[in-house]
Motif scaffolding. Structure first.
Motif, short mmCIF file in Angstrom:
data_model
loop_
_atom_site.label_atom_id
_atom_site.label_comp_id
_atom_site.label_asym_id
_atom_site.label_seq_id
_atom_site.Cartn_x
_atom_site.Cartn_y
_atom_site.Cartn_z
N GLY A 106 0.74 -1.12 -0.09
CA GLY A 106 -0.01 -0.15 0.00
C GLY A 106 0.90 1.23 -0.15
O GLY A 106 0.13 2.34 0.19
N VAL A 107 1.98 0.98 -0.29
CA VAL A 107 2.97 2.42 -0.39
C VAL A 107 3.86 2.06 -1.66
O VAL A 107 4.10 1.03 -2.07
N PRO A 108 4.57 3.21 -2.22
CA PRO A 108 5.24 3.24 -3.26
C PRO A 108 6.68 2.50 -2.67
O PRO A 108 7.23 2.63 -1.72
N LEU A 109 7.23 1.33 -3.36
CA LEU A 109 8.35 0.63 -3.05
C LEU A 109 9.48 0.87 -4.20
O LEU A 109 10.42 0.51 -3.87
N PHE A 110 9.06 1.35 -5.01
CA PHE A 110 9.88 1.65 -6.35
C PHE A 110 9.65 3.00 -6.99
O PHE A 110 8.83 3.66 -7.10
N HIS A 111 11.02 3.38 -7.46
CA HIS A 111 11.05 4.38 -8.47
C HIS A 111 11.32 3.84 -10.00
O HIS A 111 12.27 2.83 -10.00
N ARG A 112 10.36 4.29 -10.50
CA ARG A 112 10.13 3.64 -11.92
C ARG A 112 10.59 4.71 -12.90
O ARG A 112 10.39 5.92 -12.89
N GLY A 113 11.62 4.06 -13.80
CA GLY A 113 12.31 5.04 -14.68
C GLY A 113 12.30 4.28 -16.07
O GLY A 113 11.56 3.13 -16.19
N LYS A 114 12.71 4.79 -17.21
CA LYS A 114 12.51 4.01 -18.43
C LYS A 114 13.33 2.81 -18.43
O LYS A 114 14.72 2.67 -18.04
N ASN A 115 12.87 1.61 -18.53
CA ASN A 115 13.39 0.09 -18.42
C ASN A 115 14.11 -0.02 -17.14
O ASN A 115 15.20 -0.66 -17.31
N ARG A 116 13.85 0.55 -15.97
CA ARG A 116 14.50 0.29 -14.94
C ARG A 116 13.59 0.77 -13.68
O ARG A 116 12.78 1.52 -13.75
#
Length: 74
Positions: free
Chosen positions: A45-55
């Motif tokens: 229920g919380v953001p666990l990841f930073h999402r970037g292009k292909n990563r």
């Protein structure tokens, strides 16, 4: 609902640092692992990841979650 396999995949991703390396280690496809990471994040229920292009990278919360999840395996 998460099961131990989902948590194991989460910890393996954190140990390997990339989805493709973790998928190789787990002998599953990268898209399957990506779906599991979304499921883990939704369950927590919380953001666990930073999402970037292909990563993706663990957030500070993701790192703490991984530490606590790793303790469950001990």
């Amino acid at each position: 609902m998460l099961d131990l396999s989902d948590l194991y995949q989460f910890v393996t991703y954190a140990d390997c640092g990339t989805l493709s390396a973790a998928a190789d280690k787990l002998h599953i496809s990268q898209p399957t692992l990506t779906r599991t990471m979304h499921d883990v994040e939704d369950a927590f229920g919380v953001p666990l990841f930073h999402r970037g292009k292909n990563r993706i990278e663990l957030t500070a919360t993701g790192k703490r979650s991984e530490e606590h999840t790793s303790e469950l395996q001990s």
